[in-house]
Enzyme design. Structure first.
Site, PDB file in Angstrom:
ATOM      1  N   HIS A  16     -50.673  41.950  44.143  1.00 22.75           N
ATOM      2  CA  HIS A  16     -51.144  42.716  45.303  1.00 22.75           C
ATOM      3  C   HIS A  16     -52.665  42.671  45.329  1.00 22.75           C
ATOM      4  O   HIS A  16     -53.342  43.472  44.691  1.00 22.75           O
ATOM      5  CB  HIS A  16     -50.620  44.153  45.203  1.00 22.75           C
ATOM      6  CG  HIS A  16     -50.931  45.005  46.409  1.00 22.75           C
ATOM      7  ND1 HIS A  16     -50.194  46.111  46.745  1.00 22.75           N
ATOM      8  CD2 HIS A  16     -51.907  44.915  47.352  1.00 22.75           C
ATOM      9  CE1 HIS A  16     -50.694  46.677  47.844  1.00 22.75           C
ATOM     10  NE2 HIS A  16     -51.749  45.960  48.217  1.00 22.75           N
ATOM     11  N   HIS A  18     -55.817  41.594  48.210  1.00 18.55           N
ATOM     12  CA  HIS A  18     -56.265  41.092  49.520  1.00 18.55           C
ATOM     13  C   HIS A  18     -57.552  40.323  49.275  1.00 18.55           C
ATOM     14  O   HIS A  18     -58.538  40.912  48.817  1.00 18.55           O
ATOM     15  CB  HIS A  18     -56.523  42.256  50.476  1.00 18.55           C
ATOM     16  CG  HIS A  18     -55.320  43.145  50.658  1.00 18.55           C
ATOM     17  ND1 HIS A  18     -54.373  42.904  51.612  1.00 18.55           N
ATOM     18  CD2 HIS A  18     -54.907  44.241  49.969  1.00 18.55           C
ATOM     19  CE1 HIS A  18     -53.417  43.835  51.521  1.00 18.55           C
ATOM     20  NE2 HIS A  18     -53.719  44.657  50.533  1.00 18.55           N
ATOM     21  N   HIS A 196     -46.447  46.451  52.883  1.00 22.70           N
ATOM     22  CA  HIS A 196     -46.959  47.732  52.411  1.00 22.70           C
ATOM     23  C   HIS A 196     -46.051  48.817  52.996  1.00 22.70           C
ATOM     24  O   HIS A 196     -45.799  48.833  54.207  1.00 22.70           O
ATOM     25  CB  HIS A 196     -48.379  47.976  52.926  1.00 22.70           C
ATOM     26  CG  HIS A 196     -49.440  47.171  52.232  1.00 22.70           C
ATOM     27  ND1 HIS A 196     -49.338  45.827  52.033  1.00 22.70           N
ATOM     28  CD2 HIS A 196     -50.633  47.547  51.695  1.00 22.70           C
ATOM     29  CE1 HIS A 196     -50.441  45.404  51.396  1.00 22.70           C
ATOM     30  NE2 HIS A 196     -51.248  46.427  51.175  1.00 22.70           N
ATOM     31  N   GLU A 199     -47.318  54.043  51.106  1.00 20.59           N
ATOM     32  CA  GLU A 199     -48.648  54.345  50.551  1.00 20.59           C
ATOM     33  C   GLU A 199     -49.099  55.652  51.206  1.00 20.59           C
ATOM     34  O   GLU A 199     -49.169  56.686  50.570  1.00 20.59           O
ATOM     35  CB  GLU A 199     -49.622  53.199  50.860  1.00 20.59           C
ATOM     36  CG  GLU A 199     -51.040  53.441  50.329  1.00 20.59           C
ATOM     37  CD  GLU A 199     -52.042  52.385  50.814  1.00 20.59           C
ATOM     38  OE1 GLU A 199     -51.751  51.678  51.791  1.00 20.59           O
ATOM     39  OE2 GLU A 199     -53.144  52.305  50.211  1.00 20.59           O
ATOM     40  N   ASP A 277     -55.443  45.413  44.531  1.00 20.79           N
ATOM     41  CA  ASP A 277     -55.540  45.714  45.956  1.00 20.79           C
ATOM     42  C   ASP A 277     -56.818  45.124  46.581  1.00 20.79           C
ATOM     43  O   ASP A 277     -56.816  43.980  46.991  1.00 20.79           O
ATOM     44  CB  ASP A 277     -55.428  47.220  46.202  1.00 20.79           C
ATOM     45  CG  ASP A 277     -54.862  47.566  47.584  1.00 20.79           C
ATOM     46  OD1 ASP A 277     -54.509  46.638  48.327  1.00 20.79           O
ATOM     47  OD2 ASP A 277     -54.762  48.773  47.906  1.00 20.79           O
ATOM     48  N   ASP A 278     -57.885  45.911  46.658  1.00 19.85           N
ATOM     49  CA  ASP A 278     -59.172  45.464  47.222  1.00 19.85           C
ATOM     50  C   ASP A 278     -60.263  45.762  46.186  1.00 19.85           C
ATOM     51  O   ASP A 278     -61.005  46.737  46.333  1.00 19.85           O
ATOM     52  CB  ASP A 278     -59.458  46.215  48.527  1.00 19.85           C
ATOM     53  CG  ASP A 278     -58.393  45.939  49.574  1.00 19.85           C
ATOM     54  OD1 ASP A 278     -58.414  44.839  50.164  1.00 19.85           O
ATOM     55  OD2 ASP A 278     -57.531  46.808  49.793  1.00 19.85           O
TER      56      ASP A 278
HETATM   57 ZN   LIG Z   1     -52.915  46.483  49.863  1.00 19.16          ZN
END
Ligand SMILES: [Zn+2]
Length: 339
Positions: A16, A18, A196, A199, A277-278
């Protein structure tokens, strides 16, 4: 005492991530200069200060502003290459990374430019780090489904270099059901499906991702824990959850890392994994996420190894490659110096 070196060396997959969320302020500045683009920040410090958001939407606003510096194939190459270098240093041997074509095509950057740059960095990562990488084409859920279908159509010439499609961006108000047709089309092309869900959105969105999209893997999924029947279903079906602890903290999905449910997920029999994630925006790459969760929840080596094992089991690699990675993981654990 955190098992920091053990964590960094632990062979793992990242499921996961991005790629646009790995844009570090320094690279944002360098690309803005190279492309002659004015950005609304005077310095790297200004950008870091702007990263002090606490809601998904505030994060997305700066995320899309930052992505504007990405214009040429070499920009996408440099972005991905920087991530692969960091991931390799964190023990990542396989990565399944999301990219958001619509973030770029909406501002006039061709799909071909984006994917050409990413693919050249992927080929380089294989040669340089021995890392395997799959691309996940992720649709922006705040846009309509017709836009997602047009994006999938643009991707058709490269479909053999794409592993899956995903669904990201603002979750609330954009339930999975909105994308049932484009996900069916992607499945017909032989692509895996992720989304997703759970969340910010409720357990109902997780049910929709499972039943209406038919996902092979769930991104986040934290709020599934509110529904015991859903937890049982996810555990029994061996559904993988790609959990992102530092992201959860930054976006206030949890109030405090000591309240993070990662170990509860494991005890409930969920195939939870840890991911970044980021990372440029949330304060750390994958090993930082393992360290943060280990420190806050007192995870020992057994749990850390389970999380790494789950990352391979939850990947879209062929069975033989999964088996080989698990053997490599076992060998690493067997030779690791005692705590
Ligand atoms: Zn994400």
């Amino acid at each position: 005492m955190i098992d920091s070196d053990f964590i960094a060396g632990l062979p793992k997959a990242e499921l996961h991530l991005h790629i646009e969320g790995s844009l570090e302020p320094e690279l944002m500045f360098a690309l803005a200069k190279r492309n002659g683009i004015a950005i609304p920040f005077a310095s790297v410090e200004d950008v870091r200060a702007a990263y002090n958001f606490s809601r998904l939407q505030d994060f997305l606003d700066i995320y899309y502003a930052g992505a504007d510096v990405l214009r040429e194939a070499r920009d996408f190459h440099d972005l991905a290459a920087a991530y692969f270098d960091r991931a390799a240093a964190d023990g990542v041997v396989h990565a399944e990374i999301m990219f958001d074509p619509q973030t770029h095509t909406a501002r006039g950057v061709a799909f071909e430019t984006v994917i050409t740059g990413l693919l050249s960095a992927i080929d380089e990562a294989k040669a340089k780090h021995g890392m395997s990488v799959q691309l996940i084409l992720s649709f922006l859920r705040h846009l309509d489904e017709a836009d997602a279908i047009a994006t999938l159509d643009a991707a058709r010439p490269w479909v053999d270099r794409i592993g899956a499609v995903g669904l990201d961006s603002s979750e609330l108000g954009h339930p999975p059901e909105k994308f049932a047709r484009v996900f069916a089309q992607a499945r017909a092309l032989g692509l895996k499906l992720v989304a997703h869900a759970g969340e910010e959105g409720p357990p109902e969105y997780v049910y929709q991702a499972l039943d209406l999209l038919g996902v092979d893997r769930l991104d986040h999924g934290n709020r599934s824990l509110e529904d015991p029947l859903l937890v049982t279903r996810l555990a029994r079906s061996g559904m993988t959850l790609t959990v992102c602890p530092l992201s959860n903290l930054k976006l206030c999905v949890v109030d405090d890392m000591t309240a993070h449910p990662i170990d509860r997920m494991l005890r409930e029999g969920l195939r939870a994994t840890v991911n970044s994630d980021d990372p440029a925006y949330f304060g750390g790459y994958i090993a930082d996420n393992y360290r943060a969760i280990a420190a806050a929840r007192g995870l020992g080596r057994d749990d850390l190894v389970t999380l790494a094992r789950n990352s391979f089991l939850g990947s879209f690699l062929p069975d033989a490659a999964v088996t080989a990675h698990l053997a490599r993981l076992d060998a690493y654990v067997a030779q690791a110096p005692a705590e």
